[in-house]
Each structure stands twice: as C-alpha cells, then as structure tokens.
Design a protein around this motif. Structure first.
Motif, mmCIF file in Angstrom:
data_model
loop_
_atom_site.group_PDB
_atom_site.id
_atom_site.type_symbol
_atom_site.label_atom_id
_atom_site.label_comp_id
_atom_site.label_asym_id
_atom_site.label_seq_id
_atom_site.Cartn_x
_atom_site.Cartn_y
_atom_site.Cartn_z
ATOM 1 N N GLY A 73 0.823 -1.203 0.000
ATOM 2 C CA GLY A 73 0.000 0.000 0.000
ATOM 3 C C GLY A 73 0.852 1.245 0.000
ATOM 4 O O GLY A 73 1.875 1.303 0.690
ATOM 5 N N PHE A 74 0.419 2.255 -0.764
ATOM 6 C CA PHE A 74 1.147 3.522 -0.839
ATOM 7 C C PHE A 74 0.273 4.704 -0.425
ATOM 8 O O PHE A 74 0.705 5.561 0.317
ATOM 9 C CB PHE A 74 1.713 3.720 -2.253
ATOM 10 C CG PHE A 74 2.704 2.658 -2.643
ATOM 11 C CD1 PHE A 74 4.026 2.762 -2.243
ATOM 12 C CD2 PHE A 74 2.311 1.556 -3.362
ATOM 13 C CE1 PHE A 74 4.946 1.782 -2.570
ATOM 14 C CE2 PHE A 74 3.220 0.566 -3.705
ATOM 15 C CZ PHE A 74 4.543 0.675 -3.311
ATOM 16 N N GLY A 75 -0.962 4.735 -0.898
ATOM 17 C CA GLY A 75 -1.874 5.789 -0.476
ATOM 18 C C GLY A 75 -2.510 5.468 0.855
ATOM 19 O O GLY A 75 -2.480 4.318 1.331
ATOM 20 N N PRO A 76 -3.126 6.464 1.508
ATOM 21 C CA PRO A 76 -3.718 6.249 2.838
ATOM 22 C C PRO A 76 -4.739 5.119 2.882
ATOM 23 O O PRO A 76 -4.733 4.318 3.820
ATOM 24 C CB PRO A 76 -4.356 7.602 3.155
ATOM 25 C CG PRO A 76 -3.583 8.590 2.352
ATOM 26 C CD PRO A 76 -3.208 7.879 1.089
ATOM 27 N N LYS A 77 -5.631 5.041 1.895
ATOM 28 C CA LYS A 77 -6.660 3.998 1.916
ATOM 29 C C LYS A 77 -6.041 2.614 1.785
ATOM 30 O O LYS A 77 -6.479 1.662 2.443
ATOM 31 C CB LYS A 77 -7.680 4.234 0.803
ATOM 32 C CG LYS A 77 -8.541 5.466 0.995
ATOM 33 C CD LYS A 77 -9.518 5.634 -0.162
ATOM 34 C CE LYS A 77 -10.378 6.889 0.018
ATOM 35 N NZ LYS A 77 -11.322 7.059 -1.122
ATOM 36 N N ALA A 78 -5.032 2.486 0.928
ATOM 37 C CA ALA A 78 -4.379 1.191 0.742
ATOM 38 C C ALA A 78 -3.616 0.783 1.994
ATOM 39 O O ALA A 78 -3.619 -0.397 2.384
ATOM 40 C CB ALA A 78 -3.446 1.244 -0.464
ATOM 41 N N ILE A 79 -2.965 1.735 2.646
ATOM 42 C CA ILE A 79 -2.236 1.419 3.880
ATOM 43 C C ILE A 79 -3.206 1.005 4.975
ATOM 44 O O ILE A 79 -2.951 0.061 5.734
ATOM 45 C CB ILE A 79 -1.380 2.620 4.309
ATOM 46 C CG1 ILE A 79 -0.283 2.888 3.271
ATOM 47 C CG2 ILE A 79 -0.753 2.369 5.675
ATOM 48 C CD1 ILE A 79 0.460 4.195 3.480
ATOM 49 N N ASP A 80 -4.340 1.693 5.068
ATOM 50 C CA ASP A 80 -5.343 1.325 6.075
ATOM 51 C C ASP A 80 -5.890 -0.076 5.812
ATOM 52 O O ASP A 80 -6.134 -0.844 6.761
ATOM 53 C CB ASP A 80 -6.478 2.343 6.081
ATOM 54 C CG ASP A 80 -6.038 3.704 6.621
ATOM 55 O OD1 ASP A 80 -4.929 3.794 7.171
ATOM 56 O OD2 ASP A 80 -6.807 4.678 6.471
#
Length: 316
Positions: A170-177
């Motif tokens: 994940g790189f963006g906030p949604k993907a990391i979450d």
C-alpha cells in the motif's frame, strides 16, 4: 533487520533468476522477493516468466524464504486459483512462503480486455479476494457469492500445516489502512516512515513490514546510472501512471520525460558500500523490519560479493 534479495522477473530469464537466488543464498542474504508480472515495464527489460513456475523451481535450488512482491489476485487470475498456487508454494517451501498482494497495475491485469477499475474498486476487490483465499485455506468446501467473485463447491486439498501469511502492499492512505486491517504484514518500496507509522497505528501493530530498493552495480556511479536508465527508465515515471498505463510501449513513451540523473533517487548506482548502507539505514529508520535489494544489469555477482564481503558484516 533482515536483508533479502529481490528477484526481478521483468528483467531476467528463469535460469538467471535461479542462478541469482543461489548466489544470494551463498552471499548471506536471508530471504527472497520475487516480482509477478505478465509484461516487463519496458522492452529493454525483456522478460516475464510465470511467477508460480519460478517459485516451484526456487524451492528445489535454495532454502531461502520467498515472498511475492507482489501478486495481484483480482483481475488476471481469480483468487481461488491464487489460493491453490500459494498453498502449493507454501508446501514446497516448507512453510517459508509469504503471499505478498496488491491492487496491481493495468500493465499486467488488462490482458483479457476487462475494464481497469478505479482505485477504490481495486481495493474493494482485493479485500474480497483475500477473504476468499483465507476461507479456501480452511480446508473445507467453499461456496462464495460476493460482489466481485463467485466460488462454487471448491476445496483445496494440498495445504500447508499453517496457511501462508498475506502481506499487503500500500502507498496511499486507503491502501495502507486496508493493509493494516487485513494484512499479516505490510509491503512497500519507499523508505517512508509516515507510511509505516500509519500502518502500525491503524491496526498493523507489530506485524512485519517489508521494503525494497533497486541497485545498479557497476565500477562507477555514472556507469551504474547508465545501466539503470537503459533498463529501468520507468522508475522515474511519477504519480499514478505506473498503475494505469497499459503496455510497455506506453511506459517507454512516458520515460522519454525521464532524465538519467533522475534515477539516482530511485537506485543505488555504482559500488559504494556506504551508499548501500545509507539506503538500508533509511529503511531501518522508517521502521521496516526487512529490506530487499534488487540489482539491475549484468553485474549481480559484483553486488553479491560486495554484500558478502562488506555490507552484511558491517550490518551484523
């Protein structure tokens, strides 16, 4: 920190990848990443062997743990098939296999002519795919009728003693979450402490975090930069283009905007021990537990010798 080697399926033949895996083990690397691509990024890389064949072959030539970095279990291959492939890989590697997953790139996933979904939909598909795979690893017959996937009367018979861990990129906030919520670990290619912090604070806790970087070993920094620019100009392509461009020729067109010196930010070029130690230290300070180095170009043995002789002893 665990130091591993990254096998680039986009650039090397099957025989070369196996040779590099053996060389990495002899040099003292502790684990392997391997990329999963249908196409290379640009034609200069020129390869794309099927990752599941390679993972099976790796189990016969070395004993290092293997992580896919990363597989997209959503469009090109149904998650029920990936679940079977990952279970067999875990058996072959004696439990030393990690399924790294992500939302993928159009470059690899568009080949059947399916529409390439928006990022939010891709994340939704990935979450459902992970749930399907874990249910299949439970050992019983599975019937699943979800928003994106259907599975009917499916059972995987060849299973490891313990299901393979799933690490999520994940790189963006949604993907990391999402990675924090559903992953057994986190995968990134950026030494960004804010990403690791977000992962850990949003549910990731003390789960393993893996990172990777690229090198271009050569007798000088300039020669390494030349090799990096020749083989991986796409490393300088910015933003979301890497997720949406559909073919190597489109990456070649975008790469015309990339200058050779721009790749110094993406690669450790040349043969400097201190440069490698500095990059590893950046990842350590960002909070990663494992870091994997890939070598582009023909001089992988030089990189192995450098790590065996100077980099790994200084780290240990």
């Amino acid at each position: 920190m665990k130091i591993g080697y990254f096998l680039s399926s986009e650039e090397f033949t099957p025989a070369e990848l196996l040779e590099q895996a053996q060389g990495a083990e002899r040099a003292g690397f502790e684990a392997l990443w391997i990329s999963d691509h249908y196409h290379p990024w640009v034609d200069a890389q020129g390869q794309s062997p099927f990752v599941w064949s390679m993972i099976g072959a790796l189990s016969q030539v070395c004993s290092l743990p293997v992580t896919t970095a990363v597989t997209c279990p959503t469009v090109r291959i149904h998650p029920a098939v990936i679940a079977q492939a990952a279970a067999t890989s875990a058996v072959l590697h004696g439990g030393r296999f990690v399924l790294g997953v992500g939302t993928g790139e159009a470059l690899n996933e568009h080949i059947f002519g399916d529409a390439w979904p928006q990022a939010d939909v891709r994340l939704e598909m990935l979450e459902e795919a992970v749930a399907v795979m874990r249910e299949l690893w439970g050992g019983g017959f599975v019937n699943h009728h979800g928003k994106h996937y259907t599975v009917e009367h499916a059972r995987i018979y060849t299973l490891p003693d313990t299901p393979p861990p799933i690490y999520v990129s994940g790189f963006g906030p949604k993907a990391i979450d999402l990675a924090a919520r559903i992953g057994d670990g986190y995968v990134s290619t950026m030494p960004d402490g804010e990403m690791v912090r977000r992962f850990r604070e949003n549910g990731g806790g003390d789960k393993p975090c893996q990172a990777g970087f690229k090198a271009a070993y050569a007798d000088s920094e300039d020669e390494g930069m030349r090799i990096a620019y020749e083989r991986w100009p796409n490393a300088g392509v910015p933003g979301e283009l890497s997720q949406v461009l559909p073919s190597p020729r489109h990456f070649e067109q975008a790469s015309e905007l990339v200058k050779p010196e721009m790749l110094k930010e993406a690669f450790v070029c040349g043969n400097s021990v201190d440069a490698h130690l500095e990059m590893i230290d950046k990842n350590a300070k960002a909070g990663f537990d494992e870091v994997y180095v890939a070598n582009t170009g023909p001089h992988h043995q030089g990189l192995f010798d450098l790590y065996q002789r100077e980099v790994l002893p200084r780290l240990r």
